[in-house]
Write an enzyme that holds these catalytic residues in place. Sequence first.
Site, mmCIF file in Angstrom:
data_model
loop_
_atom_site.group_PDB
_atom_site.id
_atom_site.type_symbol
_atom_site.label_atom_id
_atom_site.label_comp_id
_atom_site.label_asym_id
_atom_site.label_seq_id
_atom_site.Cartn_x
_atom_site.Cartn_y
_atom_site.Cartn_z
ATOM 1 N N MET A 28 -10.621 -94.577 7.002
ATOM 2 C CA MET A 28 -11.850 -93.076 6.269
ATOM 3 C C MET A 28 -11.497 -91.535 7.756
ATOM 4 O O MET A 28 -12.216 -91.166 7.562
ATOM 5 C CB MET A 28 -13.284 -93.409 6.861
ATOM 6 C CG MET A 28 -13.681 -94.212 5.477
ATOM 7 S SD MET A 28 -15.330 -94.257 4.861
ATOM 8 C CE MET A 28 -16.101 -94.351 6.531
ATOM 9 N N GLU B 292 -8.553 -96.290 18.485
ATOM 10 C CA GLU B 292 -7.348 -97.570 18.996
ATOM 11 C C GLU B 292 -7.393 -98.472 17.650
ATOM 12 O O GLU B 292 -6.751 -99.079 17.310
ATOM 13 C CB GLU B 292 -7.915 -98.139 20.099
ATOM 14 C CG GLU B 292 -7.133 -97.553 21.192
ATOM 15 C CD GLU B 292 -5.751 -97.754 21.253
ATOM 16 O OE1 GLU B 292 -4.970 -99.181 21.061
ATOM 17 O OE2 GLU B 292 -5.202 -96.474 21.463
ATOM 18 N N HIS C 274 -7.729 -98.417 14.093
ATOM 19 C CA HIS C 274 -6.875 -97.675 12.966
ATOM 20 C C HIS C 274 -5.352 -98.147 13.991
ATOM 21 O O HIS C 274 -4.512 -98.893 13.008
ATOM 22 C CB HIS C 274 -7.263 -96.421 13.519
ATOM 23 C CG HIS C 274 -8.633 -95.853 12.220
ATOM 24 N ND1 HIS C 274 -9.175 -95.515 12.562
ATOM 25 C CD2 HIS C 274 -8.882 -97.051 10.891
ATOM 26 C CE1 HIS C 274 -10.620 -95.197 12.446
ATOM 27 N NE2 HIS C 274 -10.061 -96.050 11.306
ATOM 28 N N GLN D 202 -19.125 -94.716 -1.643
ATOM 29 C CA GLN D 202 -19.724 -95.692 -0.397
ATOM 30 C C GLN D 202 -20.758 -95.942 0.456
ATOM 31 O O GLN D 202 -20.800 -96.543 1.179
ATOM 32 C CB GLN D 202 -18.069 -96.504 0.565
ATOM 33 C CG GLN D 202 -17.837 -96.143 1.588
ATOM 34 C CD GLN D 202 -16.681 -96.532 1.739
ATOM 35 O OE1 GLN D 202 -15.435 -96.522 1.254
ATOM 36 N NE2 GLN D 202 -16.731 -96.737 3.175
ATOM 37 N N SER E 242 -15.423 -95.247 14.407
ATOM 38 C CA SER E 242 -15.369 -93.687 14.377
ATOM 39 C C SER E 242 -16.613 -93.084 14.754
ATOM 40 O O SER E 242 -17.268 -92.314 15.347
ATOM 41 C CB SER E 242 -15.055 -93.336 13.254
ATOM 42 O OG SER E 242 -13.755 -93.082 12.818
#
Length: 280
Positions: A30, A35, A37, A61, A186
């Site tokens: 998203m 780090e 990802h 979602q 995130s």
Amino acid sequence: MRISDRIDEVRSIIGRVRGNGDSVGLVPTMGALHEGHSCLIRRARQTDDFVVVSIFINPIQFGPGEDLEAYPRQLQEDAAVAEELGADLIFAPTAEEMYPPDFTTYVEVGELTDKLCGALRPGHFRGVTTVVSKLFNIVSPDRAYFGQKDYQQLLVIERMTRDLDMPVEIVACPTVREADGLAVASRNKYLTPEQRAAAPAIYQALQKGAEAVKSGASAKEAEEMVAAQIENEPLLELQYARAVDPRTLAEPGSAGPPMLLAVAAFAGDTRLIDNIVVEE
Ligand code: AMP
């Protein structure tokens, strides 16, 4: 590296890649790349010839009152990160591209999605499995890379691909953590300095619970131990601390390993999740 927001364009790029006999790896995200990802993208880069990173804040979602509007959006920075890591294509569609007004088809995994986060976020996993199915159909990857940080999501996606005979291998990557143990996420950006300082208590509690399970503690004992430690931290509000069978997410048949310890807790409005699998 190319960036596309169009399904037909991605299909034609992938068609050419496949025509060359190259393998395709997909890393669904998203955005607000961090780090965690990066670890998935590096793993894909090592394994597959052509690496696609999807960046899509999937509206279906998110539940009512969740952070869909506030979720960080930073495509240019994300593109720079993905390019640096050697990604070949970013697919960053709009919500309209993915969900036309007359969209009515959903993919739903049973049982596994009733538990843990699924019990508290109705429709969340249906949103995840629907978007991941669409991404698989658009990108037709040989492999797709998911993090163990979202353990239930990983299990649900493995089940979906198996149940629906999707020709994609699911590759699981371990949770990437900050130096103090907090799982990188995130949403950590939302934390105030005080909340950030309190947040590592989640992983510390999980580690303590895991030690107890290794010494033969029952699920109930482990849950109580993890919950007590998190409840001790005034800036965290525990949503759940569960100890379950790592394959079914149901009550474990016996004390000791294997066991999944999973936690969700709020720091202010920010929801944090983490888990440890205690292997047999
Ligand atoms: P998200 O952008 O939060 O939807 O996450 C995209 C992918 O990155 C999912 O497969 C996550 O499980 C994975 N991921 C997120 N945080 C981490 C982390 N700290 N370590 C490993 N994988 C992660």
